[in-house]
Write an enzyme that holds these catalytic residues in place. Structure first.
Site, PDB file in Angstrom:
ATOM      1  N   LYS A   1      51.938  67.759  19.261  1.00 55.63           N
ATOM      2  CA  LYS A   1      52.921  68.272  18.308  1.00 55.63           C
ATOM      3  C   LYS A   1      53.330  67.220  17.270  1.00 55.63           C
ATOM      4  CE  LYS A   1      56.637  69.504  20.293  1.00 55.63           C
ATOM      5  NZ  LYS A   1      57.280  68.177  20.127  1.00 55.63           N
TER       6      LYS A   1
ATOM      7  N   THR B   1      51.727  64.453  16.498  1.00 54.45           N
ATOM      8  CA  THR B   1      50.523  64.123  15.736  1.00 54.45           C
ATOM      9  C   THR B   1      50.279  65.170  14.655  1.00 54.45           C
ATOM     10  OG1 THR B   1      49.573  63.051  17.680  1.00 54.45           O
ATOM     11  CG2 THR B   1      48.048  63.675  15.930  1.00 54.45           C
TER      12      THR B   1
ATOM     13  N   ARG C   1      61.933  62.461  15.577  1.00 51.86           N
ATOM     14  CA  ARG C   1      62.921  61.814  16.440  1.00 51.86           C
ATOM     15  C   ARG C   1      62.465  60.404  16.801  1.00 51.86           C
ATOM     16  NH1 ARG C   1      62.721  65.512  21.335  1.00 51.86           N
ATOM     17  NH2 ARG C   1      60.610  65.712  20.553  1.00 51.86           N
TER      18      ARG C   1
ATOM     19  N   LYS D   1      55.187  59.427  29.768  1.00 55.09           N
ATOM     20  CA  LYS D   1      54.739  60.071  28.541  1.00 55.09           C
ATOM     21  C   LYS D   1      54.142  59.085  27.545  1.00 55.09           C
ATOM     22  CE  LYS D   1      56.426  62.966  24.729  1.00 55.09           C
ATOM     23  NZ  LYS D   1      57.614  63.541  24.088  1.00 55.09           N
TER      24      LYS D   1
ATOM     25  N   ALA E   1      64.534  67.512  24.421  1.00 56.79           N
ATOM     26  CA  ALA E   1      64.653  68.959  24.215  1.00 56.79           C
ATOM     27  C   ALA E   1      64.800  69.731  25.516  1.00 56.79           C
ATOM     28  CB  ALA E   1      63.444  69.484  23.456  1.00 56.79           C
TER      29      ALA E   1
ATOM     30  N   PHE F   1      59.093  69.725  22.791  1.00 58.26           N
ATOM     31  CA  PHE F   1      58.470  70.617  23.769  1.00 58.26           C
ATOM     32  C   PHE F   1      58.130  71.972  23.153  1.00 58.26           C
ATOM     33  CE2 PHE F   1      60.906  67.677  26.641  1.00 58.26           C
ATOM     34  CZ  PHE F   1      59.785  66.983  27.073  1.00 58.26           C
TER      35      PHE F   1
ATOM     36  N   PHE G   1      39.326  70.132  20.133  1.00 59.04           N
ATOM     37  CA  PHE G   1      38.591  69.175  20.956  1.00 59.04           C
ATOM     38  C   PHE G   1      37.102  69.501  20.867  1.00 59.04           C
ATOM     39  CE2 PHE G   1      42.755  68.405  22.463  1.00 59.04           C
ATOM     40  CZ  PHE G   1      42.764  67.202  23.158  1.00 59.04           C
TER      41      PHE G   1
ATOM     42  N   TRP H   1      44.000  64.028  14.327  1.00 59.42           N
ATOM     43  CA  TRP H   1      43.869  62.856  15.199  1.00 59.42           C
ATOM     44  C   TRP H   1      42.743  61.955  14.690  1.00 59.42           C
ATOM     45  CZ3 TRP H   1      40.691  59.943  18.141  1.00 59.42           C
ATOM     46  CH2 TRP H   1      41.293  59.098  19.091  1.00 59.42           C
TER      47      TRP H   1
END
Length: 598
Positions: free
Chosen positions: A113, A115, A136, A147, A315, A343, A423, A451
């Site tokens: 998200k 990224t 954030r 994480k 969140a 999230f 991917f 990415w």
């Protein structure tokens, strides 16, 4: 050069052409010569990419936005705080378009998200638009826990990545100390005679620290005799779940911040009356500690797109959005502001709409919902080790999770675009299934390759977002009216957003709801603290669970922030560390180079 292809292909996503030719083109392309040095030996990590970034002096970024020199407070060469005077100067200028990025419920397969948010903003700039991103600040808890960092990934990052993921400009430290100053003043008042008649058993203001530390969830303070205070039970929350952090993210200026601080309820008297930070005369000194923290932090992406990184509430246990000051200033400084909410759309987006937009008077123009084929198959019951195998049946079942989030965004009247973070193992049949199902729902879909390619890989998504804003006007409205009774608001969130049958309440929660209603706090929005992994309050129920109830075990009052927090299931406000914390892999060498921070 070809030895590491298998490893490389697991990490990098590509467009619809032969993967081998893409790899060769990618590595010899002179435009990517800095990147190819990494690819010859191994895929670069996020931190290696960030450390190779060609950053501009932050003053150049600020001037490009039209900011004046005296509005920019430098924190070294590549970070700055922006004075709130800049917003006052620009207050009558028109706002840009507001784009929210949210996602499906997260899985170990990854969604991307942040990224996507960074890459979309860069993609908009590639299309000739003036865009910014507002994110954030990462908490040290996840950075050293499980994480990792939260500055984006690959070639869609905000930099300086190490600073952002560590102490940055000290905002979260300021939150921690302002919070704990108030906690200390409460206990000092008890010790010094208790003229406010505070019941020590009803002190509700806990302490905070910005680390994952389960040992501090419950503790006893004031032991060791009369000189050491009044013994009582309490505990710690993580700093980013603090009401101080929520207030930082919702306050419009220093006066608003101080006034909100004064309303914080810290305890109750023996006869049940609330005691506030204002009663303790704490709000002024707390605001002094936060005087710089309220100013938005300006940094940049790898492609020198301006970025605000400011405020960091979780969140799943808080409201999960960056600050109102950064968002509103970004809307004045750009034509398109991309922001995120933590999230899935059941948590971050719902709170963004029902709490942040309500308080700040914001109207989102478009919402991007990030998903991956891999994550949808995991929602469909596939083990992580088998995600590389085509499985249309699992994808069909897992798509129900994305379907619910699309429906949820629609409940708020905001048009949506689905971003598929691609991917290399995604098959044409799997992608076609998602495209076809989204088309049936009237939602645009775009492949995101940010990415590997940064803004260039976000151009398709950026164009779909622009088309959606142009052709599908937003009719935004919150889900509920704040005047509704507390239980009615919770019922509406649980049944309409989560898909629950009903809400059950513990005896403690029932009593708290009755108390807050009697005290006049019932007309506030609700922040539900819930597992992020499921639409339900059970993290094991993936996909789109049916026939479940939500259980509220506790309701906390955040009078200064202006909302009530309903704790559901087993969610914790102080996370713990995993068996192998990220902290074990983070290091620094003799030259000051950091490794292992991702």
């Amino acid at each position: 050069m070809f030895v590491n292809f298998q490893y490389t292909l697991r990490r990098i996503s590509y467009p619809k052409r032969e993967i081998l030719n893409t790899m060769i083109t990618y590595m010899v392309d002179l435009k990517h010569k800095k990147r190819s040095g990494f690819l010859m030996s191994k895929v670069p990590s996020d931190i290696e990419i960030a450390q190779a970034a060609d950053m501009k002096p932050i003053m150049d970024i600020a001037e490009g936005l039209g900011l004046k020199e005296d509005e920019v407070e430098l924190y070294g060469k590549y970070k700055a705080k922006i004075s709130l005077d800049a917003y006052k100067r620009l207050e009558n200028e028109p706002d840009g378009k507001l784009i929210l990025v949210t996602a499906i419920n997260p899985t170990p397969a990854g969604e991307g998200k942040t990224t996507t948010s960074v890459g979309l903003s860069c993609g908009l700039n590639k299309l000739g638009k003036k865009s910014m991103v507002a994110l954030r600040e990462p908490s040290l808890g996840p950075s050293f826990g499980v994480k990792g960092g939260a500055a984006g990934g690959g070639y869609a990052q905000v930099v300086p990545m190490e600073d952002i993921n560590l102490h940055f400009t000290g905002d979260i430290h300021a939150v921690t100390y302002a919070h704990n100053l108030l906690a200390a003043l409460v206990d000092n008042h008890l010790h010094q005679g208790n003229t406010l008649n505070i019941d020590p058993r009803q002190v509700v203001f806990r302490r905070v620290i910005d680390l994952n530390d389960r040992e501090l969830r419950n503790c006893v303070v004031g032991l060791g005799g009369k000189a050491n205070g009044v013994p009582r039970e309490t505990g710690f929350d993580i700093s980013v779940a603090s009401e101080i952090m929520a207030i930082l993210c919702l306050a419009s200026d220093i006066e608003d911040l101080k006034e909100r601080f004064s309303r914080i309820v810290v305890a109750y008297t023996f006869d049940g009356k609330p005691v506030t930070a204002g009663d303790l005369k704490a709000h002024g000194s707390m605001a002094v500690l936060m005087k710089d923290a309220i100013k938005p932090n300006l940094v940049q992406t790898l492609e020198n797109t301006p970025a605000f990184v400011h405020g960091g509430p979780f969140a799943n246990i808080a409201h999960g959005c960056n600050t109102v000051t950064a968002t509103k200033m970004g809307l004045k400084l750009s034509d398109y502001l991309v922001t995120e909410a933590g999230f899935g759309a059941d948590l971050g987006a719902e709170k963004f709409y029902d709490v942040k937009c309500r308080f700040a008077g914001l109207k989102p123009d478009c919402t991007v919902i990030v998903a991956t084929v891999r994550a949808l198959k995991m929602h469909g019951g596939v083990a992580k080790s088998d995600l590389q195998v085509e499985n249309l049946e699992a994808l069909k079942k897992g798509f129900e999770n994305l379907e619910k989030h699309i429906e949820n965004v629609g409940k708020f009247g905001v048009p949506a675009v689905v971003a598929i973070n691609r991917f290399p193992t995604d098959t044409e049949a799997e992608l076609k299934y998602i495209y076809d199902r989204c088309a049936e729902m009237g939602v645009e879909v775009a492949l995101s390759e940010v990415w590997a390619k940064g803004g260039e890989g976000g151009k398709e998504l950026a164009q779909k977002v622009l088309d959606t804003i142009e052709n599908k006007p937003s009719n935004f409205k919150p889900l509920y009216e704040t005047e509704m009774p507390i239980k009615d608001k919770l019922h509406k969130i649980a049944t309409e957003v989560y898909g629950a049958n009903k809400v059950n309440y513990s005896a403690a929660a029932e009593k708290q709801i009755e108390q807050y209603t009697e005290l006049g706090y019932g007309d506030m929005p609700i922040v539900v603290a819930k597992t992020q992994y499921s639409l339900s309050d059970d993290p094991t129920k993936l996909g789109r669970p049916k026939d479940f109830d939500i259980t509220v075990r506790e309701v906390r009052l955040s009078a200064g922030a202006g909302f009530l927090v309903a704790l559901t299931g087993a969610v914790m406000t102080m996370p713990g560390l995993p068996k192998v914390p990220a902290a074990e892999k983070i290091d620094i060498d003799k030259d000051g180079k950091i490794t292992g921070l991702f």
